[in-house]
Write a protein that holds these residues in place. Structure first.
Motif, PDB file in Angstrom:
ATOM      1  N   GLN A 579      -0.452  -8.043   8.796  1.00  0.00           N
ATOM      2  CA  GLN A 579      -0.891  -8.497   7.477  1.00  0.00           C
ATOM      3  C   GLN A 579       0.296  -8.989   6.666  1.00  0.00           C
ATOM      4  OE1 GLN A 579      -2.693  -6.981   3.317  1.00  0.00           O
ATOM      5  NE2 GLN A 579      -2.954  -5.563   4.955  1.00  0.00           N
ATOM      6  N   THR A 601      -2.541 -12.000  -2.813  1.00  0.00           N
ATOM      7  CA  THR A 601      -3.300 -12.698  -1.779  1.00  0.00           C
ATOM      8  C   THR A 601      -2.781 -12.246  -0.422  1.00  0.00           C
ATOM      9  OG1 THR A 601      -3.921 -14.833  -0.880  1.00  0.00           O
ATOM     10  CG2 THR A 601      -1.844 -14.761  -2.051  1.00  0.00           C
ATOM     11  N   TYR A 603      -3.376 -12.310   4.139  1.00  0.00           N
ATOM     12  CA  TYR A 603      -4.002 -12.788   5.368  1.00  0.00           C
ATOM     13  C   TYR A 603      -3.753 -11.744   6.432  1.00  0.00           C
ATOM     14  CZ  TYR A 603      -6.180 -16.225   8.361  1.00  0.00           C
ATOM     15  OH  TYR A 603      -7.076 -16.877   9.174  1.00  0.00           O
ATOM     16  N   LYS A 604      -4.793 -11.446   7.192  1.00  0.00           N
ATOM     17  CA  LYS A 604      -4.695 -10.374   8.182  1.00  0.00           C
ATOM     18  C   LYS A 604      -5.192 -10.888   9.523  1.00  0.00           C
ATOM     19  CE  LYS A 604      -6.947  -6.448   7.043  1.00  0.00           C
ATOM     20  NZ  LYS A 604      -7.146  -5.121   6.498  1.00  0.00           N
ATOM     21  N   TRP A 605      -4.396 -10.677  10.564  1.00  0.00           N
ATOM     22  CA  TRP A 605      -4.803 -11.019  11.928  1.00  0.00           C
ATOM     23  C   TRP A 605      -5.059  -9.705  12.648  1.00  0.00           C
ATOM     24  CZ3 TRP A 605      -0.727 -13.195   9.351  1.00  0.00           C
ATOM     25  CH2 TRP A 605      -0.710 -14.596   9.202  1.00  0.00           C
ATOM     26  N   ARG A 634     -10.146 -11.674  11.847  1.00  0.00           N
ATOM     27  CA  ARG A 634      -9.220 -12.073  10.814  1.00  0.00           C
ATOM     28  C   ARG A 634      -9.854 -11.835   9.455  1.00  0.00           C
ATOM     29  NH1 ARG A 634      -9.901 -17.849   9.359  1.00  0.00           N
ATOM     30  NH2 ARG A 634     -11.904 -18.443  10.214  1.00  0.00           N
ATOM     31  N   TYR A 636      -8.997 -12.659   5.045  1.00  0.00           N
ATOM     32  CA  TYR A 636      -8.086 -13.154   4.035  1.00  0.00           C
ATOM     33  C   TYR A 636      -8.727 -12.986   2.679  1.00  0.00           C
ATOM     34  CZ  TYR A 636     -11.028 -17.306   4.600  1.00  0.00           C
ATOM     35  OH  TYR A 636     -12.104 -18.149   4.707  1.00  0.00           O
ATOM     36  N   CYS A 658     -12.847 -12.107  -0.677  1.00  0.00           N
ATOM     37  CA  CYS A 658     -12.387 -11.650   0.636  1.00  0.00           C
ATOM     38  C   CYS A 658     -13.359 -12.096   1.717  1.00  0.00           C
ATOM     39  CB  CYS A 658     -12.269 -10.126   0.626  1.00  0.00           C
ATOM     40  SG  CYS A 658     -11.760  -9.435   2.193  1.00  0.00           S
ATOM     41  N   THR A 660     -14.062 -11.905   5.991  1.00  0.00           N
ATOM     42  CA  THR A 660     -13.630 -11.197   7.191  1.00  0.00           C
ATOM     43  C   THR A 660     -14.539 -11.546   8.366  1.00  0.00           C
ATOM     44  OG1 THR A 660     -13.186  -9.026   8.166  1.00  0.00           O
ATOM     45  CG2 THR A 660     -14.779  -9.075   6.375  1.00  0.00           C
TER      46      THR A 660
END
Lengths: 812, 278
Positions: A579, A601, A603-605, A634, A636, A658, A660
């Motif tokens: 993240q 803000t 972003y998450k993988w 993912r 964000y 958000c 997902t």
């Protein structure tokens, strides 16, 4: 994508590793630091530096305050107390004015002459309501300077102001008003953080993992408000000392108890009653606290004349206990424990009970005034029992999970601008998937799923460092190893990836006790930075990688005690998340008011996310890996928050956007789909207004986009039944959700010579009585006898309409 | 005392709220549906006509029965070289011209050709289960809430076969007419009772029976695939919208080429009893 991330992680890891390990580097930094200090503080003599250390405490109870600020006025020196209320500050010898502050407390200013090693303990008085207006000015916060972002910290007093369902103060439900934290469903204490799943939150009570944090099928959390001191939630930029879950850490701390005087608080509510007692063991040296809560709906069943009804039960209870003792200046011991259970019994026909037990033993030791250490032993257990026909012809089912952990955490205060955190953790997990135990004459067979064992260990190092006046860095590395160990039995399948409907068990392999049969390991880099542009604004950024080696198999819409925890193993790979988050933080002060504004803000993988195949068989299935489907995900989002903590009107407004998604093999034709927790727009408004000395009015309003759900693509006919079949996953949405709650707290008249105080709380949940959709079901309409009518309808269920409640609270 | 009553009323309200009593019918637009062929066919080892019911799927909220498949070619073959044509009798019913009897152990293939698309299913016929006897007694409802309620309890006496992995389907008839009060199919698995003597245990309660009615039970051995299919059918037709509902899942069909439904070949045991008051 994930390969690229791996590379980035590797590079970052190496960088961090070098940073931590090359002593020279740190030395150089220190030299540079000294130079800066010399420049900024004129009157310094460089010759000698001394360490001031000690604790910050609540003056009334003697409890330590966590995260209190200690600032040397007109210098850049400052420190913050750790989770045990300890601080350490190393500064050049000089005369200073020290300012100690903590939110909700009156700040203390003191002139001190630092010319030797000193131990200074500060005591702060809580702001009383009448005083509230005048203290704000002294409130000085280093929120902007700390590199920690994506954090929510809540005090119990703040939580108690928010209107509550059935008047039951619930910490986990209150958290859901915060940006980035969303409910898993109406009235549900389960929650999703930044698009994560409910099982991706690490919920810790005094460092012990609480595996099932809910009572009564999720409507209440297991945390009794009287026993809780405060809590902190990390949504991103999680410090290296935490690990084991992807999305968040919820760190809940119990009260220590008053070490000066015997006190008690309690309450009578419509659902439950509570009582908390606390007092000194030896004055100033140690204290204890015990707290209990029990619901009593069932007690009325016992009054019934009907013997059958008397035999039914539906209740839950909690016990919290904590004690601490200061052996001497350098050694403190803390003991704490929790025990709670839900009991549901229907005559002798059906019984179901479940609960958590945790125990924590902590030993704080100061090696020196610069070297703080803590050794922790933790036990945690969750289990459930389920019995059918408790007499001789029935059977019962047992299942659960147990952890034994040992942890060592060390903090070395190198200088005012530099701290090193180091630690070791070892956890022994015991997973008990379940066994069926028949009664003496039962026709059911004994059936036991073998217990599974694992050892999860980690080491971490983290350096918090202020290279420049306006920049604070925190970088760390956590190395985690997860071992599946014997005694165990695993199946080998005819392919490496657990996919496909018909893959076969080729072989069964048995491992003897203690034998390691599967290992995962990896590095979790953590990095946070803050850049303070001026006293009003700062910019923060963070990156983190997290691993998770356990997942919950849930077969229903809510959190049920029967949801099974499944460890990673040969076929179920650990979940991984990366993240990045950036944010802008501002503080505005005008007169006596202070506004905190933040924008973040992220972003998450995510890798190896879990879903389950259609009609998954989760109970008593040893080949559970065949029911699981995995793939990347993912998320964000953007989080906005405006918060006002001071003055007569306090509260916050938050907005979260958000998204997902998951792309799981064999689900939704391998196409990406929105996860169950995808609720793009989320607005919360929480306000409390102190009308006068005795009356506080509070209100909260929440708006959420509807939950995605799967609807029938059509219906086929089989044996005269209309059977739905499904197309795309989570393709439709429930209607948007919104709700207003209000509450009024009226304090009883205070009498100068009496310790006893009381207050009434009247609250209304869902004040404008909106029918929010809990679910929409497609079904055959039934007549009053439950027979089908041949008409097919969409039916919406609303769980909670308007619910008024009243609670009486007291303290002495 | 007044407080006590207020509390009881409040509690009653709470229970109503918690039991999800607030249900209302709403308008909901479902996505459009492509019609798909559905097969409903079971052949057994007892003498009878072989029959398949073929329908087309439609939107779930349509208020009419699913349309029948008309003009399809339906053939059942086995691995011994036999071939039986099922003839279109209208309304989606396809029936063999003559009486047929399946043989356990043989593999049967069903093929349906409709609008030049071929749908197929293959399955092996199971052996008939053994049931010694069963009874149907009128008993008190032991839940204790509604005193006057009586229900019919079906009890069995039999050995469960010693191998693990047996699955059963029961169909009840009252005076020859199928009892449909239960929403779905009555199925059992032997996972927890494998190889045990089932000694007068109650598996199932039925209502709508009068004393003196002749109750017939057809006890089929079914495959795991069919058990899973029927289990999913039961789940999907009994959704309630409560927090305990499992996530939606498609019943896994054995019909190829996008068809739905199930083709099964089962051994069957048939027993009868007269409903009595004990």
């Amino acid at each position: 994508m994930s390969k690229r991330i791996d590379k980035v992680v590797l590079v970052l890891s190496i960088a961090v590793y070098c940073f931590v390990n090359i002593n020279n580097d740190i030395y150089c930094q220190e030299v540079r630091q000294k130079k800066i200090n010399e420049k900024t503080t004129e009157r310094l003599s460089v010759s000698s530096r001394f360490t001031v250390s000690g604790y910050v405490k609540d003056a009334a109870s003697g409890e330590v305050l966590i995260g209190a600020n200690i600032i040397l006025k007109d210098t850049k020196f400052g420190a913050q107390t750790n989770e045990y209320g300890f601080y350490s500050l190393t500064v050049p010898a000089n005369k200073y004015t020290v300012l100690v502050s903590y939110l909700g407390y009156i700040s203390v200013e003191k002139n001190i002459d630092i010319d030797k090693q000193m131990q200074l303990t500060f005591e702060l008085n809580e702001v009383s309501k009448a005083l509230e207006e005048i203290v704000i000015e002294a409130q000085k916060d280093n929120k902007l300077a700390t590199p920690q972002m994506s954090v929510v910290k809540m005090e119990m007093a703040e939580i108690k102001k928010v209107p509550q369902l059935f008047g039951e103060v619930d910490v986990l439900r209150t958290l859901q008003f915060m940006p980035g934290i969303q409910t898993a469903g109406e009235g549900n204490s389960g929650f999703s953080v930044r698009g994560g799943a409910v099982d991706q939150n690490l919920v810790e009570l005094d460092e012990a993992t609480v595996y099932n944090a809910s009572h009564l099928m999720g409507f209440f959390s297991v945390f009794n408000s009287d026993a809780i001191k405060d809590l902190e939630v990390f949504k991103g930029g999680i410090p290296a000392k935490y690990g084991g879950r992807l999305a968040s850490v919820v760190d809940i701390r119990m009260r220590e108890g008053n070490n000066r005087k015997f006190h008690g608080t309690g309450g009578l509510g419509l659902i439950s009653s509570r009582l908390m007692l606390e007092g000194p063991i030896v004055k100033e040296k140690g204290s204890w606290m015990i707290s209990g809560r029990r619901t009593y709906a069932d007690l009325f069943l016992r009054l019934s004349a009907d013997p059958e009804l008397q035999n039914n039960a539906l209740y839950f209870y909690d016990f919290n206990a904590k004690a601490n003792y200061t052996l001497n200046e350098n050694n403190r011991i803390y003991l704490s424990g929790y025990f709670g259970r839900d009991v549901f019994k229907f005559a002798n026909f059906f019984g179901f009970d479940w609960g958590n037990a945790t125990a924590t033993v902590r030993w704080n030791h100061l090696f020196s005034d610069k070297f703080f250490s803590n050794l922790t032993f933790i036990y945690t257990d969750f289990d459930y029992n389920f019995s059918i026909n408790a007499d001789e012809s029935g059977f019962k089912v047992l299942s659960g999970i147990k952890d034994y952990s040992v942890k060592g955490d060390f903090t070395y205060f190198l200088s005012t601008n530099s701290q090193v955190h180091l630690g070791l953790i070892g956890i022994y997990h015991v997973y008990k998937p379940g066994q069926v135990i028949p009664s003496t004459s039962s026709f059911v067979n004994r059936l036991a799923m073998p217990d599974r064992f694992a050892v999860e260990s980690a080491v971490y190092a983290e350096h918090e460092y202020k290279p420049l006046e306006e920049v604070t860095l925190r970088y760390g590395l956590r190395y985690t190893i997860f071992n599946n160990i014997g005694k165990g039995r695993i199946f080998l399948y005819d392919r490496e990836e657990p996919i496909g409907e018909n893959y076969r068990i080729l072989d069964t392999v048995e491992y003897s006790s203690g034998k390691i049969y599967n290992t995962y390991n990896g590095l979790e880099p953590r990095f946070s930075l803050s850049y303070q542009l001026n006293p009003k604004h700062s910019f923060k950024g963070s990156y983190m990688r997290t691993f998770q080696f356990v997942q919950q198999a849930s077969n229903s819409a809510t959190t049920l005690p029967t949801d099974l925890w499944i460890p990673a193993d040969r076929y179920i790979r650990p979940q991984i998340a990366d993240q990045i988050a950036i944010g802008w933080f501002s503080q505005y002060k005008k007169d006596k008011n202070q506004l905190d504004i933040s924008v973040e803000t992220f972003y998450k993988w995510m890798q190896n996310q879990i879903d389950f195949k259609d009609n998954a068989q989760m109970i008593f299935n040893e080949a559970l890996d065949r029911e699981i489907r995995t793939g990347p995900g993912r998320a964000y989002g953007l989080e906005l928050m405006i918060q006002k903590n001071t003055g007569k009107l306090t509260g916050w407004i938050s907005y979260t956007y958000c998204r997902t998604m998951r792309t799981i093999r064999e689900i939704n034709n391998n196409n990406e789909y929105y996860a169950k927790t995808d609720r793009p727009h989320n607005v919360s408004l929480v306000m409390a207004y102190q009308l006068n000395k005795r009356v506080n009015i509070s209100t909260s309003w929440v708006y959420l986009s509807g939950t995605p759900f799967t609807v029938p693509a059509g219906a086929f006919e089989y044996r005269g039944l209309r059977v739905p079949y499904y197309g795309a996953r989570n393709e439709a949405r429930l209607p948007d959700y919104h709700r207003l709650d209000v509450s009024v707290t009226i304090d009883g008249k205070k009498r100068p010579n009496r310790r006893f105080e009381d207050s009434w709380n009247i609250s209304i949940y869902n004040a404008y009585n909106r029918s929010n959709a809990y679910s929409i079901t497609f079904k055959e309409k039934r007549d009053s006898n439950g027979n089908g009518t041949g008409q097919f309808i969409a039916e919406q269920i609303t769980l909670f309409k308007i619910i008024p409640s009243v609670t009486w609270n007291f303290k002495f | 005392m007044r407080f006590y009553y207020v509390y009881l009323i409040w509690l009653a309200v709470t229970v109503v709220v918690l039991s999800g009593c607030d249900r209302k019918e709403i308008d909901f637009k479902l996505p459009p549906t492509d019609p798909r062929v559905t097969v409903d066919c079971r052949i057994t080892d007892s003498v009878g006509y072989w029959e398949a019911k073929l329908t087309l799927t439609q939107g779930y909220l349509k208020q009419v029965r699913n349309p029948p498949v008309e003009g399809a070619t339906v053939v059942i073959t086995d691995d011994a070289g036999n071939r039986v044509n099922l003839i279109d009798r209208g309304q989606g019913v396809y029936r063999s011209a003559d009486l047929q009897q399946g043989i356990p152990g043989r593999t049967y293939n069903l093929s349906v050709t409709y609008q030049s698309k071929l749908y197929e299913a293959t399955t092996k016929m199971t052996s008939a289960p053994v049931v010694d006897s069963f009874k149907c007694n009128l008993i008190d409802d032991n839940f204790g809430f509604v005193e006057e309620d009586k229900i019919w309890e079906v009890t069995f006496w039999t050995w469960e076969a010693p191998t693990l992995g047996d699955y059963y389907l029961a169909e009840y008839r009252r005076n020859g007419e199928k009892i449909t009060s239960f929403q779905g199919e009555i199925i059992y698995e032997d996972r927890f009772v494998n190889g045990n003597y089932i000694d007068g245990k109650n598996f199932f309660n039925i209502d709508k029976i009068n004393i003196g009615d002749i109750i017939t039970i057809d006890f089929f051995s079914i495959t795991k695939a069919e058990y899973d299919f029927l289990n999913a059918v039961n789940t999907e037709t009994n959704r309630d919208g409560t927090p305990f509902d499992s996530p939606p899942g498609n019943p896994v069909t054995n019909i190829s080429n996008g068809g739905l439904g199930f083709f099964s070949a089962s051994g069957v045991a048939r027993l009868s009893t007269v409903a009595v008051e004990p």
